[in-house]
Design a protein around this motif. Structure first.
Motif, PDB file in Angstrom:
ATOM      1  N   SER A 111       0.795  -1.235   0.000  1.00 27.06           N
ATOM      2  CA  SER A 111       0.000   0.000   0.000  1.00 27.06           C
ATOM      3  C   SER A 111       0.819   1.273   0.000  1.00 27.06           C
ATOM      4  CB  SER A 111      -0.932   0.018   1.214  1.00 27.06           C
ATOM      5  OG  SER A 111      -0.186  -0.026   2.411  1.00 27.06           O
ATOM      6  N   GLY A 112       2.107   1.187   0.163  1.00 22.14           N
ATOM      7  CA  GLY A 112       2.911   2.407   0.168  1.00 22.14           C
ATOM      8  C   GLY A 112       4.393   2.100   0.213  1.00 22.14           C
ATOM      9  N   TYR A 136       8.554   4.171   0.747  1.00 24.26           N
ATOM     10  CA  TYR A 136       9.366   5.353   1.006  1.00 24.26           C
ATOM     11  C   TYR A 136      10.456   5.480  -0.038  1.00 24.26           C
ATOM     12  CZ  TYR A 136       7.350   5.943   5.677  1.00 24.26           C
ATOM     13  OH  TYR A 136       6.491   6.153   6.714  1.00 24.26           O
ATOM     14  N   GLN A 173       4.905  10.345  -8.702  1.00 27.20           N
ATOM     15  CA  GLN A 173       3.454  10.269  -8.736  1.00 27.20           C
ATOM     16  C   GLN A 173       2.950  10.006 -10.154  1.00 27.20           C
ATOM     17  OE1 GLN A 173       1.481  13.772  -7.218  1.00 27.20           O
ATOM     18  NE2 GLN A 173      -0.296  12.580  -6.597  1.00 27.20           N
ATOM     19  N   ILE A 222      -3.158   8.288  -5.553  1.00 23.08           N
ATOM     20  CA  ILE A 222      -1.790   8.165  -5.046  1.00 23.08           C
ATOM     21  C   ILE A 222      -1.320   9.520  -4.546  1.00 23.08           C
ATOM     22  CG2 ILE A 222       0.606   7.647  -5.663  1.00 23.08           C
ATOM     23  CD1 ILE A 222      -0.477   5.611  -7.663  1.00 23.08           C
ATOM     24  N   PHE A 253       7.166   9.803   1.157  1.00 21.34           N
ATOM     25  CA  PHE A 253       6.327   8.642   1.396  1.00 21.34           C
ATOM     26  C   PHE A 253       5.217   8.633   0.358  1.00 21.34           C
ATOM     27  CE2 PHE A 253       4.529   5.125   3.326  1.00 21.34           C
ATOM     28  CZ  PHE A 253       3.212   5.331   3.699  1.00 21.34           C
ATOM     29  N   VAL A 254       5.138   7.565  -0.388  1.00 15.44           N
ATOM     30  CA  VAL A 254       4.116   7.406  -1.412  1.00 15.44           C
ATOM     31  C   VAL A 254       3.064   6.455  -0.856  1.00 15.44           C
ATOM     32  CG1 VAL A 254       3.659   6.735  -3.788  1.00 15.44           C
ATOM     33  CG2 VAL A 254       5.889   7.676  -3.168  1.00 15.44           C
ATOM     34  N   VAL A 255       1.834   6.916  -0.790  1.00 16.53           N
ATOM     35  CA  VAL A 255       0.804   6.090  -0.168  1.00 16.53           C
ATOM     36  C   VAL A 255      -0.429   6.030  -1.051  1.00 16.53           C
ATOM     37  CG1 VAL A 255      -0.132   8.034   1.158  1.00 16.53           C
ATOM     38  CG2 VAL A 255      -0.558   5.703   1.936  1.00 16.53           C
ATOM     39  N   VAL A 256      -1.025   4.857  -1.108  1.00 14.61           N
ATOM     40  CA  VAL A 256      -2.269   4.662  -1.841  1.00 14.61           C
ATOM     41  C   VAL A 256      -3.437   4.902  -0.898  1.00 14.61           C
ATOM     42  CG1 VAL A 256      -3.667   3.003  -3.104  1.00 14.61           C
ATOM     43  CG2 VAL A 256      -1.199   2.991  -3.359  1.00 14.61           C
TER      44      VAL A 256
END
Length: 203
Positions: A135-136, A138, A155, A170, A192-195
């Motif tokens: 789900s995510g 770094y 992104q 996203i 931090f990339v998070v869905v």
């Protein structure tokens, strides 16, 4: 510098001193960059150990003292209950305690903190990351220059891959200012990339 998924959960650790609630963070070998706490002894787990699903871990200095009464613990096994499985996980490194009172306020002093390969987490929960994704993740860079551009590029790549451009699925958060206050990061940025919707990330 690197990138890693991060999957967190609670488990329990058992030693001769008792049973301890354990906060477990899992990722690739680049998870080492997630914290600026230096290594007190030993080393971090390697890419080879991640790929081979080796049951190894890095713990905090205070966790070593709680479990064993000493920081001389490299090579020692810990009995860890994770998911429905009980496994022996060998300590390969110990992180030095963070002197920041602000940082330490975020954690329960009675908890053990442990970092493990994400593949070991997957084995414990029968989670196939190749099929199920995560789900995510770094992303760590060496400096703060052009981070907005980097974030936008990440992104765009992820939205294109998952066909969700413009849907606010996203999101990216820059933790640089937060980590400066807590960890005194000098010229390092964490993205931090998070869905935030029902899809899984598979890079």
């Amino acid at each position: 510098l690197g990138a890693t998924p991060t999957i967190n959960t609670y488990g329990t650790s058992t030693s001769q001193k008792g049973v301890f609630t354990t906060w477990i963070t899992s990722g690739t070998e680049d998870l080492e960059l997630y914290s600026k706490d230096p290594m007190l002894s030993g080393r971090y787990f390697t890419e080879e150990e991640v790929n081979e699903h080796k049951s190894v871990c890095v713990i905090k200095e205070k966790s070593a003292i709680a479990l064993f009464g000493t920081t001389d613990v490299v090579g020692m096994p810990i009995e860890v209950e994770l998911g429905s499985k009980v496994m022996d996980i060998t300590i390969v490194g110990v992180r030095k305690a963070n002197p920041s009172k602000m940082f330490n306020m975020m954690y329960n002093e009675d908890e053990v903190e442990m970092e493990i390969p994400y593949t070991v987490f997957g084995d414990a929960y029968n989670w196939d990351f190749a099929a199920d994704g995560f789900s995510g993740f770094y992303v760590f860079t060496a400096g703060t220059a052009d981070t907005a551009l980097l974030a936008a590029q990440i992104q765009a790549i992820m939205e294109s891959k998952h066909d969700c451009r413009g849907k606010n699925v996203i999101n990216i958060q820059d933790f640089n200012s937060v980590m400066d206050q807590i960890n005194n990061v000098m010229g390092t940025i964490t993205l931090f990339v998070v869905v935030v919707a029902g899809i899984s990330l598979q890079i």
